[in-house]
Scaffold this motif. Structure first.
Motif, mmCIF file in Angstrom:
data_model
loop_
_atom_site.group_PDB
_atom_site.id
_atom_site.type_symbol
_atom_site.label_atom_id
_atom_site.label_comp_id
_atom_site.label_asym_id
_atom_site.label_seq_id
_atom_site.Cartn_x
_atom_site.Cartn_y
_atom_site.Cartn_z
ATOM 1 N N GLN A 68 0.827 -1.208 0.000
ATOM 2 C CA GLN A 68 0.000 0.000 0.000
ATOM 3 C C GLN A 68 0.864 1.261 0.000
ATOM 4 N N VAL A 69 1.905 1.266 0.798
ATOM 5 C CA VAL A 69 2.795 2.427 0.881
ATOM 6 C C VAL A 69 3.499 2.646 -0.456
ATOM 7 N N GLU A 70 4.026 1.583 -1.039
ATOM 8 C CA GLU A 70 4.737 1.714 -2.313
ATOM 9 C C GLU A 70 3.795 2.160 -3.434
ATOM 10 N N ALA A 71 2.557 1.668 -3.419
ATOM 11 C CA ALA A 71 1.576 2.081 -4.425
ATOM 12 C C ALA A 71 1.259 3.572 -4.281
ATOM 13 N N ARG A 72 1.102 4.038 -3.049
ATOM 14 C CA ARG A 72 0.803 5.463 -2.825
ATOM 15 C C ARG A 72 2.000 6.325 -3.222
ATOM 16 N N ILE A 73 3.212 5.862 -2.972
ATOM 17 C CA ILE A 73 4.404 6.605 -3.388
ATOM 18 C C ILE A 73 4.414 6.758 -4.907
#
Length: 159
Positions: free
Chosen positions: A60-65
């Protein structure tokens, strides 16, 4: 959003996106690494719910980045000082509208699509109301027709 499509954002909105990206890269990403290390230390990964949760959080964090990086590349910052010099509604304008059907008066700020916040009365430049009032000036009566029940508004104030 199309790959080459620009979207409009105020300087404040752009700065918020940059801050979120920096936080995700330099703080949250590091926290996720610690979560993964702690979960791995528990042993067998095949039945480790904490490890699965940490991997999901990482995804989720990498997708938002990636999403924020793409948004920042496509952002077109609105020059709010120029908007205020013009006497017509543009993105960045604060507009007070009187609904002629019921007499209600509301003030909205016209913002780009990613800055929308109905609780702060920030409406998208793509909304039916904003599209209808764009390029109109204070005192104009405008027909809002791309809604289930069309109505007329008067632009009472424009900042």
């Amino acid at each position: 959003m199309a790959s080459n499509e620009k979207f409009y954002v105020t300087q404040e909105g752009y700065n918020d996106l940059e801050r979120e990206l920096e936080n995700l890269i330099h703080v949250v990403r590091q926290e996720v690494i610690v979560e993964l290390q702690e979960a791995r230390a528990q042993g067998d990964l095949s039945e480790n719910a904490d490890y699965d949760a940490a991997r999901d959080h990482q995804a989720q964090v990498e997708a938002r980045i990636r999403e924020l990086e793409a948004l920042l590349k496509k952002a077109e910052i609105i020059d709010e000082s120029q908007v205020r010099k013009n006497a017509v509604v543009h993105i960045g304008s604060e507009v007070t509208l009187k609904d002629l059907s019921d007499g209600s008066v509301n003030t909205y700020t016209i913002v780009g699509t990613i800055e929308v916040d109905p609780f702060e009365n920030k409406i998208s430049n793509e909304s039916p109301v904003a599209k209808a009032i764009m390029d109109h000036k204070a005192g104009d009566t405008v027909h809002i027709d791309k809604v289930p029940v069309p109505y007329d508004v008067v632009i009472e104030d424009l900042k």
